[in-house]
Design an enzyme around this catalytic site. Structure first.
Site, PDB file in Angstrom:
ATOM      1  CB  SER A 243      -8.095 -23.313   3.949  1.00  0.00           C
ATOM      2  OG  SER A 243      -7.468 -22.577   2.906  1.00  0.00           O
ATOM      3  CE  LYS A 244      -8.097 -30.957   2.500  1.00  0.00           C
ATOM      4  NZ  LYS A 244      -9.434 -31.313   2.123  1.00  0.00           N
TER       5      LYS A 244
END
Ligand code: GLU
Length: 468
Positions: A243-244
């Site tokens: 994920s980010k």
């Protein structure tokens, strides 16, 4: 047996954001597989969700693919534009009795679920309209549902996951057309893949569950089911879905960080696919080697160190002119000032000396600072220290000796070694002041490389500037 169909793959991103790493990897696998088999690689933008789809996101996806060199065949296909065709298939199924009109209201469905829950039964909706006589149909809004098989099993034959079996009593009569007549996403995907002649659906395994439902539509239409290839998602170094938070960025961010496309492709190919112990490989090798057997069953972990390492190897072995072009594109992508012609020429001349051991383009450009900078060279803090009074005196004595020497490596080495000996020192002691004078830096490519690239005139001018 019929002839195997020519390979057709597709990348089917939803244009709701940039091309993220997982999407880029999916695109790459589809591209490699198609290219390996002399097949076709299609691009379909899944833009049916009008609220979330934006033209900017489509552009970002196209830019990311262009950067990675993932050229698609034919025109970009818009899923939204094909809505009429999707609805047509639902109507065909309706006419053939493989789908039905369901007039149940939301309240009725909710009541059904509640009762089922109370009785401890499956809450999958079972519509009373499935076998209703059309004569009993009211004049009211309806959705079109497919008649899902009620018994037996559905087997998803997946090239990565193996056979995945779903009990059919776990499938519901999925809606194909909403009350307003618009087709649902699941129908659109199947109709598009069929019409596009897709033979292999290579996508993230978050879509594995969809495959069972999609197979209902293939079966009802009597269409060939494609080969399913559900690839494990990419995980972060901590083993959680990427994920980010892990620094997972859009593909174009990696371009802006200065990774060469070939390095990125090599790295993405290795994220979940392997060919023996090979880590570094060229595009040509990847196209030759890529196969479904090499796709791993467990999630690959994103590892920036590995990307840097491969990136460095690709920079080192790249063709100088191609590298030059890619650096120009990199500078444009970051919004940096373009190189002047003289700098560009200088960089090209310096390339063999600066492309070794640079993991990224910023590192390469940093090594090339000596040729990109112009006189008078401003020494940084460390370099200034190397240019004390004594050193400047030495440079003054050295300069005349460089006026006449043949400008090649051997002669320059001989002159500098002799000169060092005459000063009762080693060449190593001269290197600091020379680096400072020629590049304004303490860390530079080799002094001889710089002298050769700069040429006699510029070298002497810089030495004189520094000595003054
Ligand atoms: N549009 C879907 C996504 O972006 C892909 C669907 C598919 O590959 O079938 O996740």
């Amino acid at each position: 047996m019929s002839e195997p169909r020519p390979v057709v793959t597709r990348f089917a991103p939803s244009p709701t954001g940039f091309l993220h790493i997982g999407g880029a990897r999916t695109a790459l696998f589809n591209w490699l597989f198609a290219r390996r088999h002399g097949g076709t690689f299609l691009l379909r933008i899944e833009d049916t969700d009008r609220a979330r789809s934006t033209p900017e996101a489509t552009d970002a996806i196209l830019d990311g693919m262009a950067w990675l060199g993932l050229d698609h065949d034919g025109d970009v296909i818009s899923q939204f534009d094909r809505a009429d065709r999707h609805a047509e298939v639902a109507h065909t199924l309706l006419a053939e009795g493989k789908a039905y009109k369901c007039f149940a209201t939301q309240d009725e469905i909710a009541a059904f679920r509640e009762a089922a829950r109370a009785e401890g039964k499956s809450t999958l909706y079972r519509s009373p309209w499935r076998d209703a006589d059309p004569d009993t149909h009211p004049d009211a809004p309806f959705v079109v549902r497919i008649k899902a098989p009620r018994d037996g099993e559905t087997v998803i034959r997946d090239a990565v996951q193996g056979d995945v079996t779903i009990r059919n009593d776990q499938l519901d009569d999925m809606v194909l057309l909403r009350a307003d007549g618009t087709p649902v996403y699941m129908l659109a995907v199947v109709v598009d893949d069929h019409d596009m002649g897709v033979t292999h659906v290579i996508r993230g395994d978050d879509h594995l569950n969809n495959a069972a439902r999609q197979m209902m539509i293939y079966d009802a239409m009597g269409w060939d089911v494609p080969v399913w290839v559900h690839i494990p998602l990419i995980h972060g170094p901590d083993g959680k879905k990427l994920s980010k938070r892990h620094g997972a960025l859009g593909a174009e961010e990696y371009q802006k960080m200065g990774y060469p496309a070939a390095g990125m492709r090599n790295y993405l190919a290795r994220l979940g696919w392997s060919h023996g112990d090979d880590e570094f490989f060229t595009d040509a090798q990847a196209r030759e080697w890529f196969d479904l057997d090499g796709i791993g069953k467990s999630p690959a972990r994103f590892d920036l160190k590995k990307l840097e390492n491969l990136s460095g190897q690709h920079i080192a072995q790249a063709d100088d002119a191609a590298l030059q072009q890619e650096i120009t594109a990199y500078l444009a992508a970051t919004g940096a000032t373009a190189l002047k012609q003289s700098q560009s020429d200088g960089l090209m001349a310096a390339m063999p000396h600066v492309k070794e051991r640079a993991k990224t383009f910023p590192e390469l450009l940093d090594k090339a600072h000596f040729i990109l900078t112009e006189r008078p060279v401003t020494p940084d803090e460390k370099a200034s220290k190397a240019l004390d009074l004594v050193s400047r005196g030495i440079l003054t004595q050295l300069t005349p000796q460089l006026q006449t020497v043949t400008w090649d490596r051997d002669s320059l080495e001989a002159v500098l070694n002799d000169f060092a000996a005459s000063q009762d020192t080693k060449f190593g002691k001269l290197a600091g002041p020379l680096r400072a004078a020629l590049a304004g830096r303490a860390v530079t490519p080799s002094v001889f490389d710089m002298m050769l690239v700069l040429g006699r005139k510029e070298t002497l001018a810089r030495l004189e500037d520094a000595a003054a």
